[in-house]
Scaffold this active site. Structure first.
Site, PDB file in Angstrom:
ATOM      1  N   CYS A  18       0.820  -1.216   0.000  1.00  0.00           N
ATOM      2  CA  CYS A  18       0.000   0.000   0.000  1.00  0.00           C
ATOM      3  C   CYS A  18       0.853   1.266   0.000  1.00  0.00           C
ATOM      4  O   CYS A  18       1.636   1.493   0.927  1.00  0.00           O
ATOM      5  CB  CYS A  18      -0.903  -0.017   1.229  1.00  0.00           C
ATOM      6  SG  CYS A  18      -1.847   1.504   1.459  1.00  0.00           S
TER       7      CYS A  18
ATOM      8  N   GLU B 165      -6.359   7.819   8.323  1.00  0.00           N
ATOM      9  CA  GLU B 165      -6.151   8.639   7.135  1.00  0.00           C
ATOM     10  C   GLU B 165      -4.660   8.936   7.039  1.00  0.00           C
ATOM     11  O   GLU B 165      -4.089   9.588   7.918  1.00  0.00           O
ATOM     12  CB  GLU B 165      -6.968   9.923   7.242  1.00  0.00           C
ATOM     13  CG  GLU B 165      -7.405  10.510   5.913  1.00  0.00           C
ATOM     14  CD  GLU B 165      -6.271  11.150   5.123  1.00  0.00           C
ATOM     15  OE1 GLU B 165      -5.251  11.538   5.744  1.00  0.00           O
ATOM     16  OE2 GLU B 165      -6.407  11.271   3.887  1.00  0.00           O
ATOM     17  N   SER B 166      -4.028   8.476   5.961  1.00  0.00           N
ATOM     18  CA  SER B 166      -2.568   8.523   5.892  1.00  0.00           C
ATOM     19  C   SER B 166      -2.014   9.936   5.961  1.00  0.00           C
ATOM     20  O   SER B 166      -0.997  10.184   6.612  1.00  0.00           O
ATOM     21  CB  SER B 166      -2.085   7.831   4.615  1.00  0.00           C
ATOM     22  OG  SER B 166      -2.481   8.543   3.453  1.00  0.00           O
TER      23      SER B 166
ATOM     24  N   TYR C  70      -3.880   5.217 -10.069  1.00  0.00           N
ATOM     25  CA  TYR C  70      -5.069   4.408  -9.773  1.00  0.00           C
ATOM     26  C   TYR C  70      -6.231   4.780 -10.692  1.00  0.00           C
ATOM     27  O   TYR C  70      -7.011   3.917 -11.096  1.00  0.00           O
ATOM     28  CB  TYR C  70      -5.460   4.564  -8.299  1.00  0.00           C
ATOM     29  CG  TYR C  70      -4.563   3.768  -7.383  1.00  0.00           C
ATOM     30  CD1 TYR C  70      -4.852   2.439  -7.083  1.00  0.00           C
ATOM     31  CD2 TYR C  70      -3.414   4.323  -6.856  1.00  0.00           C
ATOM     32  CE1 TYR C  70      -4.013   1.693  -6.270  1.00  0.00           C
ATOM     33  CE2 TYR C  70      -2.568   3.593  -6.041  1.00  0.00           C
ATOM     34  CZ  TYR C  70      -2.872   2.276  -5.752  1.00  0.00           C
ATOM     35  OH  TYR C  70      -2.041   1.541  -4.958  1.00  0.00           O
TER      36      TYR C  70
END
Length: 382
Positions: free
Chosen positions: A122, A208-209, A255
């Site tokens: 990820c 939440e990154s 993506y």
């Protein structure tokens, strides 16, 4: 359950064109010719499936039916995996933009109390791992590297291996951690990583990154003197402007290209990706890092996409018109420096490639994983 249903649907729709082939009448001369070709093939030791194309009277009917069945299943599964707009563009359900969230004031800066769950494949997790490394927090904030296995996980794709077990409640998968951290024990949202929790209270701090990166940047455990400030006040405006276009064009752009279900949506996303990489390359031709002479949060956010680009995204997400190793020399130089700064062993490209090609099976039904390029091929530091 959803995964099993998708595979059953795949099997059913695959059988449709074969059924058409059996139902349609077959002319005698076609059967005789097919038997003759089969005898030749068997003599030569070759193998085939049902050899439908050798005896079906209407190739058009077979192709049309197979294409309809295959496309219907592909669209169904991809829409479950990656939500779509009406024009076939991927719409990320949880944008990883982040905000300006500092470390929560009510949580004391105590080493060993906080834990983060990350997955190697990820890119959003890679942001967090890179921040821990650059901020010297790896000894004070523990982490677990999750296994990427949607068949073992009860929701989402993340679960635990025996080699890196869950420290909170010995969970089997990340859903159990979410349940344990939720009042009533029944979490109803998406069970995503990265996930930052408080081990002492068993509560979620953030999943939440972007927010986790900003929080960790303001967490001072006093264990590493002279650590870098990834978002100094005097650079914050420039960093946030850079974060915005890097996310839209590059981080999420790959993506959008890979999960597009219509040609025009794919072409727009693919153009955006290379427009973003060209902009990065031009910027890095003038300075060491994206926002100047020191590493910042903007570099942390760009690194995961670039580290995966030639090895995964170029082929898997159809973004390989230009490659970092051949066409973006300044990005390549910067990427190698960033990988050195964050330390060896932080990211395993070979394992990430296996995860993408094996687990995102709507994009790679056969599950064949390319042999490379490997980290050595790309000149990654050891």
């Amino acid at each position: 359950r959803v995964l099993r249903e998708m595979k059953l649907m795949w099997l059913w729709l695959w059988l449709c064109p074969v059924a058409v082939a059996f139902i349609l009448p077959v002319a005698p001369h076609t059967r005789a010719a097919a038997r003759h070709r089969s005898q030749l093939l068997c003599t030569e030791g070759s193998r085939g499936g049902l050899r439908v194309l050798e005896w079906i009277p209407s190739q058009q009917a077979l192709v049309a039916t197979a294409r309809f069945a295959w496309n219907t299943l592909w669209l169904t599964m991809l829409s479950e995996l990656a939500p779509q707009s009406s024009d076939g563009a991927y719409v990320r359900p949880a944008p990883q933009r982040g905000g300006s969230a500092p470390w929560p004031a009510h949580l004391p800066a105590v080493a060993g109390r906080y834990h983060v769950y990350v997955g190697n494949a990820c890119p959003w997790c890679h942001r967090v791992s890179a921040t821990l490394a650059l901020r010297g927090l790896k000894a004070g904030v523990s982490s677990t590297v999750l296994a990427d296995d949607p068949q073992r996980a009860s929701r989402g794709g993340w679960c635990f291996d025996a080699t890196d077990p869950d420290p909170l409640c010995d969970a089997a998968d990340l859903r159990e951690v979410y349940n344990r951290c939720t009042a009533g024990g029944a979490y109803t949202g998406r069970c995503t990583a990265p996930l930052l929790i408080d081990l002492e209270t068993g509560t979620i701090i953030s999943n939440e990154s972007g927010d986790i990166v900003r929080m960790l940047n303001s967490l001072d455990l006093g264990s590493a003197p002279d650590v870098v400030d990834l978002c100094p006040e005097e650079q914050r405006e420039a960093i946030e402007r850079t974060n915005e276009w890097v996310y839209e064009l590059v981080n999420n752009g790959v993506y959008r290209a890979g999960f597009a279900t219509r040609q025009l949506a794919y072409e727009k996303a693919e153009r955006d990706v290379h427009a973003g990489l060209r902009r990065c390359d031009e910027t890095l031709s003038r300075q060491r890092f994206l926002c100047g002479s020191t590493v910042t949060e903007a570099d942390v956010r760009l690194l995961p996409t670039c580290a995966r680009f030639d090895g995964v995204y170029a082929s898997f997400f159809r973004c390989g018109r230009a490659l970092i190793r051949a066409d973006y020399p300044h990005v390549r130089r910067w990427m190698h420096e960033m990988l050195s700064l964050t330390g060896g062993g932080l990211f395993d490209l070979n394992s990430a490639r296996r995860s993408y090609y094996a687990n995102l099976f709507p994009l790679n039904a056969g599950g064949i994983v390319p042999a490379g390029p490997t980290p050595a091929d790309l000149g990654f530091p050891a």
